[in-house]
Design a protein around this motif. Structure first.
Motif, PDB file in Angstrom:
ATOM      1  N   ALA A 101       2.070  -1.844  -0.697  1.00 35.24           N
ATOM      2  CA  ALA A 101       3.168  -0.905  -0.964  1.00 35.24           C
ATOM      3  C   ALA A 101       4.075  -1.446  -2.069  1.00 35.24           C
ATOM      4  O   ALA A 101       4.436  -2.626  -2.076  1.00 35.24           O
ATOM      5  CB  ALA A 101       3.973  -0.686   0.313  1.00 35.24           C
ATOM      6  N   MET A 122      -2.702   4.302  -1.575  1.00 39.03           N
ATOM      7  CA  MET A 122      -1.794   4.315  -0.428  1.00 39.03           C
ATOM      8  C   MET A 122      -2.449   5.136   0.681  1.00 39.03           C
ATOM      9  O   MET A 122      -2.334   6.356   0.738  1.00 39.03           O
ATOM     10  CB  MET A 122      -0.418   4.891  -0.810  1.00 39.03           C
ATOM     11  CG  MET A 122       0.597   4.865   0.331  1.00 39.03           C
ATOM     12  SD  MET A 122       0.686   3.330   1.329  1.00 39.03           S
ATOM     13  CE  MET A 122       1.108   2.088   0.122  1.00 39.03           C
ATOM     14  N   THR A 172       4.143   6.729  -0.281  1.00 35.21           N
ATOM     15  CA  THR A 172       4.298   5.670   0.725  1.00 35.21           C
ATOM     16  C   THR A 172       5.310   6.096   1.793  1.00 35.21           C
ATOM     17  O   THR A 172       5.077   5.920   2.992  1.00 35.21           O
ATOM     18  CB  THR A 172       4.755   4.362   0.036  1.00 35.21           C
ATOM     19  OG1 THR A 172       3.817   4.075  -1.008  1.00 35.21           O
ATOM     20  CG2 THR A 172       4.822   3.200   1.006  1.00 35.21           C
ATOM     21  N   GLY A 176       2.131   7.148   3.917  1.00 34.85           N
ATOM     22  CA  GLY A 176       1.822   5.745   4.235  1.00 34.85           C
ATOM     23  C   GLY A 176       2.526   5.356   5.532  1.00 34.85           C
ATOM     24  O   GLY A 176       1.908   4.858   6.478  1.00 34.85           O
ATOM     25  N   SER A 177       3.823   5.634   5.571  1.00 32.90           N
ATOM     26  CA  SER A 177       4.611   5.327   6.772  1.00 32.90           C
ATOM     27  C   SER A 177       4.521   6.438   7.807  1.00 32.90           C
ATOM     28  O   SER A 177       4.865   6.234   8.972  1.00 32.90           O
ATOM     29  CB  SER A 177       6.092   5.147   6.382  1.00 32.90           C
ATOM     30  OG  SER A 177       6.233   4.064   5.495  1.00 32.90           O
ATOM     31  N   MET A 269      10.564  -3.276  -2.531  1.00 33.89           N
ATOM     32  CA  MET A 269       9.536  -4.294  -2.240  1.00 33.89           C
ATOM     33  C   MET A 269       8.739  -4.610  -3.493  1.00 33.89           C
ATOM     34  O   MET A 269       8.336  -5.745  -3.720  1.00 33.89           O
ATOM     35  CB  MET A 269       8.619  -3.821  -1.115  1.00 33.89           C
ATOM     36  CG  MET A 269       9.356  -3.734   0.203  1.00 33.89           C
ATOM     37  SD  MET A 269       8.302  -3.473   1.643  1.00 33.89           S
ATOM     38  CE  MET A 269       7.329  -2.108   1.154  1.00 33.89           C
TER      39      MET A 269
HETATM   40  O1  LIG Z   1       5.658  -0.408   6.533  1.00 34.24           O
HETATM   41  C1  LIG Z   1       5.100  -0.742   5.492  1.00 34.24           C
HETATM   42  O2  LIG Z   1       5.702  -1.403   4.636  1.00 34.24           O
HETATM   43  C2  LIG Z   1       3.668  -0.316   5.237  1.00 34.24           C
HETATM   44  C3  LIG Z   1       3.537   0.509   3.993  1.00 34.24           C
HETATM   45  C4  LIG Z   1       3.169   1.881   4.466  1.00 34.24           C
HETATM   46  C5  LIG Z   1       2.973   1.729   5.902  1.00 34.24           C
HETATM   47  N1  LIG Z   1       3.211   0.519   6.297  1.00 34.24           N
END
Ligand SMILES: O=C(O)[C@@H]1CCC=N1
Ligand SMILES: NC(=O)C1=CN([C@@H]2O[C@H](COP(=O)(O)OP(=O)(O)OC[C@H]3O[C@@H](n4cnc5c(N)ncnc54)[C@H](OP(=O)(O)O)[C@@H]3O)[C@@H](O)[C@H]2O)C=CC1
Length: 275
Positions: A101, A122, A172, A176-177, A269
């Protein structure tokens, strides 16, 4: 295409395992095509070797270095250290797919040798059951054929969209999350069902099936979420009463802020190697 391909993983955590599990379940690859390394957790490697029937002798740095496709799956804070270690081990012609990420293809390209192709992906952990929502973007040196290889890998564990790299942090924050937001909602629904008087297992079953059914309706009915919501909501009925409470707590605004904050965090990040 994937059957002839040696696949290496740098990182053996949740995401690497989800991708591996999905590829093996879908029979896109066999376990003898896989090499994986982590930083030092031997028990974890032993578990994965046993769980997926990986060849012990292939779980080495040398084997990962020889792979056709190398999937970088370390935490953002560990990416610099990993890339420094791998920069002279990765060779021109190899395809590196990063699922890290926040870290851009440009940053990765600054580490690797010229000619190493970089794709940023992603996905989400639903790779494990073949239902990831994955976004991909290509770096400077990637050919269409290499990009197609990355697409093939992630299409075999879910759906794929190609996006501009500038959209990756937003992706993301959303997908992603996203599974975690849904699990959070599932926990809340299940607990709410118990507060309403249902046994835990009944509340769990009803919650899971409700989520599954709603996801299928969204996929298969050809209707937008808004219309589907209206169809459940009888005037003056129970759903209207429940939705009024969600509106009072501004759940839509909370969801928006969650996605925006996660997107912002991805950017942080990437800049500071945080997390
Ligand atoms: O929480 C996180 O940083 C990672 C990136 C997307 C899902 N999990
Ligand atoms: N989890 C998710 O839902 C998603 C995660 N991602 C991304 O995937 C990446 C991995 O996340 P996740 O799997 O959850 O993280 P984990 O913490 O579960 O796994 C990280 C892995 O990286 C290994 N590692 C760390 N440093 C190195 C190194 N220098 N060389 C080799 N291996 C190393 C760790 O090994 P050891 O344990 O030995 O230290 C561990 O196996 C992250 O960048 C995240 O942003 C993307 C989408 C979804």
């Amino acid at each position: 295409m994937l059957k002839k391909c040696a696949i290496g993983f740098i990182g053996a955590g949740a995401m690497a395992e989800a991708i591996l599990e999905g590829l093996l379940k879908r029979r896109e690859i066999t376990s003898n095509q896989v090499s994986m390394v982590n930083r030092g957790d031997r028990d974890r490697m032993t578990t994965l070797v046993k769980r997926y029937g990986l060849e012990v002798a292939k779980q080495t740095i040398d084997h990962v270095a020889l792979a056709d496709v190398v999937i970088l799956a370390v935490k953002p804070k560990d990416a610099e250290e990993a890339l420094t270690f791998w920069q002279n081990r990765l060779r021109p012609g190899q395809l590196v797919i990063s699922v890290v990420a926040g870290i851009t293809t440009q940053t990765i390209e600054e580490f690797v040798q010229n000619g190493v192709a970089v794709v940023r992906a992603m996905p989400n952990t639903s790779c494990a059951v073949g239902l990831s929502a994955t976004a991909l973007c290509g770096g400077r040196a990637v050919t269409e054929q290499q990009f197609a290889m990355a697409e093939r890998i992630f299409m075999s564990v879910g759906s794929v969209v190609r996006v501009d790299e500038s959209a990756m942090d937003a992706v993301t924050g959303l997908s992603g999350s996203g599974p975690a937001y849904i699990y959070y909602m599932a926990e809340a629904l299940q607990t709410a069902g118990m507060h309403a008087g249902l046994p835990a297992e009944t509340a769990r079953q009803l919650t899971v099936q409700t989520l599954l059914g709603a996801a299928h309706m969204l996929m298969e009915s050809g209707k937008e979420a808004e219309q589907l919501r209206r169809e459940v909501t009888s005037p003056g009925g129970t759903t209207m009463a429940g939705l009024e409470v969600l509106r009072r707590f501004d759940v839509a605004e909370a969801m928006k802020m969650a996605v925006l904050r996660a997107k912002e965090r991805a950017g942080e990040m990437g800049k500071r190697g945080g997390c």
